[in-house]
Structure formats: structure tokens, C-alpha cells
Design a protein around this motif. Structure first.
Motif, mmCIF file in Angstrom:
data_model
loop_
_atom_site.group_PDB
_atom_site.id
_atom_site.type_symbol
_atom_site.label_atom_id
_atom_site.label_comp_id
_atom_site.label_asym_id
_atom_site.label_seq_id
_atom_site.Cartn_x
_atom_site.Cartn_y
_atom_site.Cartn_z
ATOM 1 N N LYS A 70 101.550 -65.724 101.763
ATOM 2 C CA LYS A 70 101.786 -66.650 102.691
ATOM 3 C C LYS A 70 100.381 -66.321 103.814
ATOM 4 N N MET A 71 99.887 -67.323 103.374
ATOM 5 C CA MET A 71 98.069 -67.336 104.424
ATOM 6 C C MET A 71 97.875 -68.975 104.079
ATOM 7 N N PRO A 72 96.938 -69.461 104.866
ATOM 8 C CA PRO A 72 96.458 -71.095 104.816
ATOM 9 C C PRO A 72 95.999 -71.016 103.605
ATOM 10 N N GLY A 73 96.747 -72.332 103.629
ATOM 11 C CA GLY A 73 95.994 -73.138 102.222
ATOM 12 C C GLY A 73 97.225 -72.614 101.020
ATOM 13 N N VAL A 74 98.171 -72.507 101.487
ATOM 14 C CA VAL A 74 99.611 -72.210 100.450
ATOM 15 C C VAL A 74 100.590 -72.458 101.079
ATOM 16 N N ASN A 75 101.490 -72.906 100.043
ATOM 17 C CA ASN A 75 102.818 -73.503 100.729
ATOM 18 C C ASN A 75 103.260 -72.587 99.402
ATOM 19 N N GLY A 76 103.737 -71.746 99.229
ATOM 20 C CA GLY A 76 104.864 -71.309 98.499
ATOM 21 C C GLY A 76 103.906 -70.452 97.329
ATOM 22 N N PHE A 77 104.606 -70.664 96.172
ATOM 23 C CA PHE A 77 103.479 -69.991 95.073
ATOM 24 C C PHE A 77 102.545 -70.994 94.868
ATOM 25 N N SER A 78 102.255 -71.799 95.556
ATOM 26 C CA SER A 78 101.263 -72.531 95.097
ATOM 27 C C SER A 78 99.383 -72.209 95.128
ATOM 28 N N GLY A 79 99.186 -70.857 95.539
ATOM 29 C CA GLY A 79 98.481 -69.944 95.355
ATOM 30 C C GLY A 79 97.985 -69.244 94.753
ATOM 31 N N LEU A 80 98.994 -69.225 94.199
ATOM 32 C CA LEU A 80 99.543 -68.227 93.356
ATOM 33 C C LEU A 80 99.141 -68.574 91.521
ATOM 34 N N THR A 81 99.967 -69.974 91.726
ATOM 35 C CA THR A 81 100.276 -70.772 90.310
ATOM 36 C C THR A 81 98.821 -71.696 90.163
ATOM 37 N N PHE A 82 97.908 -71.651 91.626
ATOM 38 C CA PHE A 82 96.964 -72.581 90.668
ATOM 39 C C PHE A 82 95.419 -71.608 90.296
ATOM 40 N N LEU A 83 95.928 -70.530 90.945
ATOM 41 C CA LEU A 83 94.343 -69.364 90.326
ATOM 42 C C LEU A 83 94.548 -68.999 89.019
ATOM 43 N N ARG A 84 96.026 -68.821 88.695
ATOM 44 C CA ARG A 84 96.639 -68.346 86.938
ATOM 45 C C ARG A 84 95.807 -69.444 87.132
ATOM 46 N N SER A 85 96.303 -71.117 86.697
ATOM 47 C CA SER A 85 96.019 -71.702 85.515
ATOM 48 C C SER A 85 94.027 -72.260 86.243
ATOM 49 N N GLN A 86 93.591 -72.319 87.192
ATOM 50 C CA GLN A 86 92.188 -72.620 87.460
ATOM 51 C C GLN A 86 91.597 -71.256 86.678
ATOM 52 N N TYR A 87 92.138 -70.249 86.894
ATOM 53 C CA TYR A 87 91.144 -68.859 86.143
ATOM 54 C C TYR A 87 91.990 -67.807 85.800
ATOM 55 N N PRO A 88 92.381 -68.611 84.324
ATOM 56 C CA PRO A 88 93.353 -67.400 83.481
ATOM 57 C C PRO A 88 92.611 -66.044 83.584
ATOM 58 N N SER A 89 91.129 -65.967 83.234
ATOM 59 C CA SER A 89 90.927 -64.954 83.134
ATOM 60 C C SER A 89 91.069 -63.868 83.758
ATOM 61 N N VAL A 90 91.583 -64.369 85.037
ATOM 62 C CA VAL A 90 91.268 -63.537 86.189
ATOM 63 C C VAL A 90 92.543 -62.749 86.695
ATOM 64 N N PRO A 91 92.909 -61.899 86.535
ATOM 65 C CA PRO A 91 93.945 -60.703 87.141
ATOM 66 C C PRO A 91 94.413 -60.847 87.642
ATOM 67 N N VAL A 92 95.405 -61.361 89.058
ATOM 68 C CA VAL A 92 95.934 -61.335 90.198
ATOM 69 C C VAL A 92 97.014 -60.613 90.402
ATOM 70 N N ILE A 93 97.624 -60.545 92.038
ATOM 71 C CA ILE A 93 98.398 -59.147 91.901
ATOM 72 C C ILE A 93 98.691 -59.900 93.278
ATOM 73 N N VAL A 94 100.129 -59.870 93.520
ATOM 74 C CA VAL A 94 99.970 -60.150 94.329
ATOM 75 C C VAL A 94 100.729 -58.782 95.375
ATOM 76 N N VAL A 95 100.280 -59.022 96.784
ATOM 77 C CA VAL A 95 100.274 -58.149 97.684
ATOM 78 C C VAL A 95 101.459 -58.363 98.768
ATOM 79 N N SER A 96 102.662 -58.382 99.179
ATOM 80 C CA SER A 96 103.188 -59.364 99.837
ATOM 81 C C SER A 96 104.388 -58.482 100.512
ATOM 82 N N GLY A 97 105.013 -59.542 101.958
ATOM 83 C CA GLY A 97 105.683 -58.382 102.634
ATOM 84 C C GLY A 97 107.462 -58.561 101.736
#
Length: 224
Positions: A70-97
Motif C-alpha cells: 500500500k503506497m502511492p502509485g499502487v492499487n492492490g497487487f498492481s505494484g508487485l505484478t508490475f515489477l515482476r513482469s517488467q523486471y523478472p530477474s529482480v527478486p521482490v520481497i513484500v513487506v506489509s502490515g
């Protein structure tokens, strides 16, 4: 990118981590958590998804992104899906409340390499980050990843994950009630291009109308 999911720490112990969270104090806490993961660590802080994306584009070697859901520019899981599809070689850890098991499992379905609740101790966060940097996956010990969502939701998650970054942006704007003309203006493309994206979204989601697409996407929105 120097450290994909199967790539160990760089030989010289250098690493770059992007912390994407709109709360400066929590970004500071995450800085403490990543200390010691690399011998020579470069941390880039981002308060929006756009800033995180710019950081990845500007840095030749990003080893990990720590992403708040939950941050500006993100709606639901859109931020995660965007980063994973755009930069598939960069691992992402979700840190959330959000500590809802279904949300955690959905993030992993969408390609997250880990999920750290914000209530975790600095020591736990450090261990989780080190695990992912080392090529592993980390979720809270009490979360069973083998207990998936119902078949319909799981299928929807897979379909949404197949959308391209631009299609995900268009779907997000459809969910906000924007018309094709408005979406075209926001994305600096033609209305014909937007229509093509909408048609592709409907096909991938297996629905027949914009309204059905919005309803489908809303089924996996984040808990309040």
C-alpha cells in the motif's frame, strides 16, 4: 542484475537494495534490517512505485526490492505484478502490515520471493532478506503455502499475472472508472491502443466486458 533467484551473493560482497515504502520511519527500520546482508551495501529509498521503477532503471545492478503493498502509485497487487513482469530477474520481497494468509499466498502466486509482516523483529527481517538474497524463499513460518485459494480465485490470479505491465495499468485505470479517452491521455497513447489493450485484457481474463474485468480484479483486492 547481479542476483537473480538462483544467484548467490556477489564475489566482492557488494549489493544494491531498493526499499519502496511511503513511510520514511519504516524505510529507516528496513535499512537496519538489511545491514550486514552485503559487506558493501547500497540502499536506494523510494516513496512511490514510480521512484522504485526509476531506481531499477538507473541502477545497473539491483539485487532486491523490498515493496510495501500500500503506497502511492499502487492499487492492490498492481505494484508487485508490475515489477515482476517488467523486471523478472529482480527478486521482490513484500513487506506489509497485512498479515492475512490469503494475501501472503497471493503475493507468492504473483511471483514474490518472500513476504515479511511489518510486525516482524529486525532480526527476523534480516534473516528473511538474507534467505532471499541467498536464493531462497521466505514467508512467516505459520503460513502454509500448500493451502491455496479456491480453484476460481487461483485461476483468476494466474490470469491476472499474465497481463503485461501496460495492460495492468489499463485495468487499474478501468477500475478507477476512467474512459478510454482519459486512459489514452494518461498513458500518452492513442485511443485505438487503449482499445487493443482492453480487448487483450478481456481475452486473458476470460470475460466479455469492461465491467466484468473490473469485477474480476476486485475479487482479489487487498483487505482493508
Amino acid at each position: 542484475m547481479s542476483a537473480g533467484l538462483s544467484t548467490p551473493l556477489s564475489a566482492d560482497g557488494r549489493g544494491t537494495i531498493v526499499i519502496a515504502d511511503d513511510h520514511p520511519l519504516f524505510r529507516g527500520a528496513l535499512r537496519q534490517a538489511v545491514n550486514g546482508v552485503f559487506r558493501h551495501l547500497h540502499v536506494i529509498e523510494a516513496g512511490t512505485l514510480e521512484e522504485a521503477t526509476a531506481a531499477i532503471l538507473n541502477e545497473p545492478e539491483v539485487d532486491l526490492v523490498l515493496l510495501d503493498l500500500k503506497m502511492p502509485g499502487v492499487n492492490g497487487f498492481s505494484g508487485l505484478t508490475f515489477l515482476r513482469s517488467q523486471y523478472p530477474s529482480v527478486p521482490v520481497i513484500v513487506v506489509s502490515g497485512i498479515e492475512d494468509p490469503a494475501t501472503i499466498r497471493t503475493c507468492i502466486e504473483f511471483g514474490a520471493s518472500g513476504y515479511i509482516p511489518k510486525t516482524s523483529s529486525i532480526e527476523t527481517m534480516h534473516g528473511a532478506i538474507a534467505t532471499v538474497i541467498g536464493g531462497g524463499q521466505w514467508t512467516p513460518p505459520h503460513i502454509r503455502l500448500d493451502v491455496g485459494a479456491d480453484k476460481e480465485t487461483a485461476d483468476l490470479v494466474r490470469r491476472l499475472a499474465s497481463l503485461t505491465p501496460q495492460q495492468m495499468r489499463v485495468l487499474t485505470m478501468l477500475s478507477e472508472g476512467l474512459l478510454n479517452k482519459q486512459i489514452a491521455y494518461e498513458l500518452s497513447v492513442s485511443e485505438a491502443t487503449v482499445k487493443a489493450h482492453v480487448s487483450a485484457i478481456l481475452m486473458k481474463l476470460g470475460v466479455e466486458s469492461r465491467t466484468q474485468a473490473v469485477i474480476a480484479a476486485s475479487k482479489i483486492e487487498l483487505p482493508a
